[in-house]
Design a protein around this motif. Structure first.
Motif, PDB file in Angstrom:
ATOM      1  N   ARG A  14     -11.179 -31.218  53.972  1.00 39.06           N
ATOM      2  CA  ARG A  14     -10.296 -30.114  54.211  1.00 39.06           C
ATOM      3  C   ARG A  14     -10.548 -29.141  55.252  1.00 39.06           C
ATOM      4  NH1 ARG A  14      -8.614 -30.412  48.696  1.00 39.06           N
ATOM      5  NH2 ARG A  14      -7.558 -32.512  48.671  1.00 39.06           N
ATOM      6  N   ASP A  15     -11.569 -29.189  55.879  1.00 40.25           N
ATOM      7  CA  ASP A  15     -11.964 -28.418  57.003  1.00 40.25           C
ATOM      8  C   ASP A  15     -10.519 -28.238  58.076  1.00 40.25           C
ATOM      9  OD1 ASP A  15     -14.320 -27.906  56.084  1.00 40.25           O
ATOM     10  OD2 ASP A  15     -15.346 -29.383  57.610  1.00 40.25           O
ATOM     11  N   GLU A  20      -7.118 -22.265  61.251  1.00 37.67           N
ATOM     12  CA  GLU A  20      -7.766 -20.984  61.153  1.00 37.67           C
ATOM     13  C   GLU A  20      -7.722 -19.986  62.367  1.00 37.67           C
ATOM     14  OE1 GLU A  20     -11.466 -22.054  59.389  1.00 37.67           O
ATOM     15  OE2 GLU A  20     -10.673 -22.829  57.540  1.00 37.67           O
ATOM     16  N   SER A  40      -1.638 -23.863  46.364  1.00 40.01           N
ATOM     17  CA  SER A  40      -2.404 -22.537  46.369  1.00 40.01           C
ATOM     18  C   SER A  40      -2.260 -21.543  47.636  1.00 40.01           C
ATOM     19  CB  SER A  40      -3.833 -23.003  46.080  1.00 40.01           C
ATOM     20  OG  SER A  40      -4.478 -23.634  47.038  1.00 40.01           O
ATOM     21  N   VAL A  41      -2.995 -20.727  47.781  1.00 42.37           N
ATOM     22  CA  VAL A  41      -2.941 -19.797  48.860  1.00 42.37           C
ATOM     23  C   VAL A  41      -4.422 -19.523  48.988  1.00 42.37           C
ATOM     24  CG1 VAL A  41      -2.132 -17.558  50.002  1.00 42.37           C
ATOM     25  CG2 VAL A  41      -0.639 -19.066  48.590  1.00 42.37           C
ATOM     26  N   ASP A  42      -5.258 -19.740  50.063  1.00 40.26           N
ATOM     27  CA  ASP A  42      -6.506 -19.418  49.968  1.00 40.26           C
ATOM     28  C   ASP A  42      -6.806 -17.691  50.575  1.00 40.26           C
ATOM     29  OD1 ASP A  42      -6.565 -19.062  52.800  1.00 40.26           O
ATOM     30  OD2 ASP A  42      -7.205 -21.327  53.167  1.00 40.26           O
ATOM     31  N   ASP A  43      -7.963 -17.314  50.571  1.00 41.47           N
ATOM     32  CA  ASP A  43      -8.441 -16.008  51.086  1.00 41.47           C
ATOM     33  C   ASP A  43      -7.878 -15.663  52.336  1.00 41.47           C
ATOM     34  OD1 ASP A  43      -9.667 -15.724  48.398  1.00 41.47           O
ATOM     35  OD2 ASP A  43     -11.612 -16.291  49.085  1.00 41.47           O
ATOM     36  N   ASP A  44      -7.786 -16.622  53.117  1.00 38.29           N
ATOM     37  CA  ASP A  44      -7.410 -16.188  54.530  1.00 38.29           C
ATOM     38  C   ASP A  44      -5.700 -16.419  54.671  1.00 38.29           C
ATOM     39  OD1 ASP A  44      -9.886 -16.234  55.454  1.00 38.29           O
ATOM     40  OD2 ASP A  44     -10.043 -18.402  55.806  1.00 38.29           O
ATOM     41  N   ILE A  46      -3.996 -18.875  53.931  1.00 43.12           N
ATOM     42  CA  ILE A  46      -3.275 -20.361  54.462  1.00 43.12           C
ATOM     43  C   ILE A  46      -2.633 -20.678  53.148  1.00 43.12           C
ATOM     44  CG2 ILE A  46      -3.846 -22.549  55.083  1.00 43.12           C
ATOM     45  CD1 ILE A  46      -6.094 -21.309  56.621  1.00 43.12           C
ATOM     46  N   GLU A  47      -1.263 -21.154  53.161  1.00 38.20           N
ATOM     47  CA  GLU A  47      -0.666 -21.938  52.110  1.00 38.20           C
ATOM     48  C   GLU A  47      -0.904 -23.388  51.974  1.00 38.20           C
ATOM     49  OE1 GLU A  47       3.593 -20.853  52.122  1.00 38.20           O
ATOM     50  OE2 GLU A  47       3.022 -19.112  53.252  1.00 38.20           O
ATOM     51  N   HIS A  48      -1.543 -23.626  50.836  1.00 41.85           N
ATOM     52  CA  HIS A  48      -1.756 -25.167  50.771  1.00 41.85           C
ATOM     53  C   HIS A  48      -0.716 -25.723  49.757  1.00 41.85           C
ATOM     54  CE1 HIS A  48      -5.711 -24.739  52.270  1.00 41.85           C
ATOM     55  NE2 HIS A  48      -5.655 -23.595  51.915  1.00 41.85           N
TER      56      HIS A  48
END
Length: 69
Positions: A14-15, A20, A40-44, A46-48
């Motif tokens: 998933r890198d 980024e 999900s949405v990560d801390d940065d 980015i919408e997954h």
């Protein structure tokens, strides 16, 4: 309305260094990653989304009421 960057990951890795780094160079409104995973949405920010969501990307666009002044 703005630019949306989309990256597709088909494997388990998933890198995503390109998605980024892109916001450091360009003014990007949204960053979306399609992958084998859940929503999900990560801390940065980015919408997954799962891969099948690619068929519904038009439905993910926000309504546009014209230019902002």
């Amino acid at each position: 309305m703005g630019i949306c960057v989309i990256e597709v990951k088909s494997g388990k890795k998933r890198d995503a260094p390109s998605i980024e780094k892109v916001s450091k160079v360009f003014n990007i409104g949204r960053r979306v990653m399609l992958e084998n995973g859940n929503i999900s949405v990560d801390d940065d920010g980015i919408e997954h989304y799962p891969l099948f969501v690619a068929a519904f990307m038009k439905d993910l666009e926000p309504e546009w009421d014209g230019p902002e002044f």
